[in-house]
Design an enzyme around this catalytic site. Structure first.
Site, PDB file in Angstrom:
ATOM      1  N   ASP A  16       0.856  -1.186   0.000  1.00 51.08           N
ATOM      2  CA  ASP A  16       0.000   0.000   0.000  1.00 51.08           C
ATOM      3  C   ASP A  16       0.888   1.231   0.000  1.00 51.08           C
ATOM      4  OD1 ASP A  16      -2.335   1.532   0.043  1.00 51.08           O
ATOM      5  OD2 ASP A  16      -2.429   1.559   2.221  1.00 51.08           O
ATOM      6  N   SER A  17       0.263   2.387  -0.242  1.00 51.19           N
ATOM      7  CA  SER A  17       1.007   3.643  -0.197  1.00 51.19           C
ATOM      8  C   SER A  17       1.341   4.032   1.237  1.00 51.19           C
ATOM      9  CB  SER A  17       0.202   4.768  -0.858  1.00 51.19           C
ATOM     10  OG  SER A  17      -1.025   4.954  -0.174  1.00 51.19           O
ATOM     11  N   CYS A  79      -4.211  -1.626  -1.994  1.00 57.57           N
ATOM     12  CA  CYS A  79      -4.352  -0.208  -2.322  1.00 57.57           C
ATOM     13  C   CYS A  79      -5.231  -0.114  -3.558  1.00 57.57           C
ATOM     14  CB  CYS A  79      -2.978   0.408  -2.602  1.00 57.57           C
ATOM     15  SG  CYS A  79      -3.009   2.105  -3.215  1.00 57.57           S
ATOM     16  N   GLU A 159      -4.180   8.147   7.939  1.00 56.53           N
ATOM     17  CA  GLU A 159      -2.723   8.006   7.915  1.00 56.53           C
ATOM     18  C   GLU A 159      -2.090   8.650   9.149  1.00 56.53           C
ATOM     19  OE1 GLU A 159       0.647   6.366   5.943  1.00 56.53           O
ATOM     20  OE2 GLU A 159      -1.510   6.136   5.632  1.00 56.53           O
ATOM     21  N   CYS A 191     -11.153   2.820  -0.415  1.00 54.13           N
ATOM     22  CA  CYS A 191      -9.762   3.102  -0.067  1.00 54.13           C
ATOM     23  C   CYS A 191      -9.485   2.309   1.194  1.00 54.13           C
ATOM     24  CB  CYS A 191      -9.540   4.596   0.176  1.00 54.13           C
ATOM     25  SG  CYS A 191      -7.897   4.987   0.839  1.00 54.13           S
ATOM     26  N   HIS A 193      -7.740   2.832   3.608  1.00 58.01           N
ATOM     27  CA  HIS A 193      -7.670   3.629   4.826  1.00 58.01           C
ATOM     28  C   HIS A 193      -9.029   3.739   5.526  1.00 58.01           C
ATOM     29  CE1 HIS A 193      -3.885   4.943   2.983  1.00 58.01           C
ATOM     30  NE2 HIS A 193      -3.532   5.419   4.165  1.00 58.01           N
TER      31      HIS A 193
END
Length: 277
Positions: A16-17, A79, A159, A191, A193
């Site tokens: 993932d980012s 992601c 994040e 997403c 997140h």
């Protein structure tokens, strides 16, 4: 001499980012507790959502090289933006090891879950611009009405490890208002997140709207794939979990411990480029 590792004990890689993909890692760990996991994220280039998909695609290819070097038996692209950027590569099995994204399992679950066919997708700008969710959902349900909304502020909050509280609720309400105005009965957390703040999101959308977490759907698909290929780790003990980041390992660990208590206890830095972009 290189130590031989049986195929069943080789790790599963997750990419993932940033910290968002920990929701997918957690789902896999819950369903497949014996599996060894390697979580690698590109916090040096976070966030991926506003970046051109061609750039994200290049980042992903470099991480696939890393996972091959780590002798992974399977890679999960945890992601949505990276999945959108590399969907053709994933469908074509273009890598030495199998890799799958989170979009198709999530889209299939949403298509099945919706009673009315009115489906919302909350995602990053890159995922929304790609159109991958509406396209994929309609493969499973051609009559579906799909509305999307980019929610970049929610990515940033997750994040940071800020996943609840009055400010987060206000931001969730503002982001999801256009989707709820379309009378959807199902909302895809497009997403990785966003499942970190699923309790707040569910409270905002109300009990009549079903949340779809593509990470959980992906974990089920991973289990099925490994079972069919005879690659499930039989144990007996719990699997090892290793984490890597292109950014600051200490910051990653601090946030990870808030998002997944007990899930990650160490992280290491990896440098995958000759110079950071």
């Amino acid at each position: 001499m290189t130590q031989y590792i049986p195929d069943t004990q080789r790790p599963i890689g997750l990419f993932d980012s940033g910290e968002g993909g920990l929701t997918v890692a957690r789902a896999v760990a819950d369903l497949l507790p014996h599996e060894n996991l390697i979580y690698a994220c590109d916090t040096a280039h976070f966030p991926y959502g506003p970046r051109p998909l061609a750039e994200v695609r290049a980042f992903f290819r470099r991480f696939m090289e890393f996972f091959v070097e780590q002798n992974c038996k399977l890679v999960i692209v945890a992601c949505n933006t990276a999945t959108a950027a590399a969907i053709d590569l994933l469908l074509a099995d273009a890598f030495p090891i199998p890799a799958l994204g989170v979009v198709q399992p999530g889209a299939a679950m949403a298509a099945e879950a919706s009673a009315t066919g009115r489906i919302g997708v909350a995602a990053t700008q890159g995922t929304c611009d790609s159109g991958i969710y509406p396209q994929t959902i309609r493969l499973f349900r051609p009559d579906a009405y799909v509305v999307q909304q980019a929610c970049p502020i929610l990515v940033i909050r997750a994040e940071e490890g800020v996943i609840s509280g009055p400010e987060v609720r206000r931001e969730v309400e503002r982001c999801l208002a256009p989707i709820l105005a379309e009378r959807v009965d199902t909302l895809v957390l497009g997403c990785t997140h966003f499942p970190h703040m699923a309790k707040v999101i569910q409270d905002v959308v109300g009990p009549a709207v079903r949340l779809v977490d593509p990470g959980k759907a992906t974990a089920v698909q991973v289990a099925d794939l490994l079972r069919r290929r005879g690659l499930l780790n039989p144990g007996p003990g719990p699997g090892q979990r290793r984490a890597f980041t292109t950014g600051d390992p200490q910051r990653f660990l601090e946030v990870a411990c808030r998002l997944w208590p007990g899930g990650v206890d160490a992280a290491a830095h990896i440098h995958l480029w000759s110079q950071q972009e």
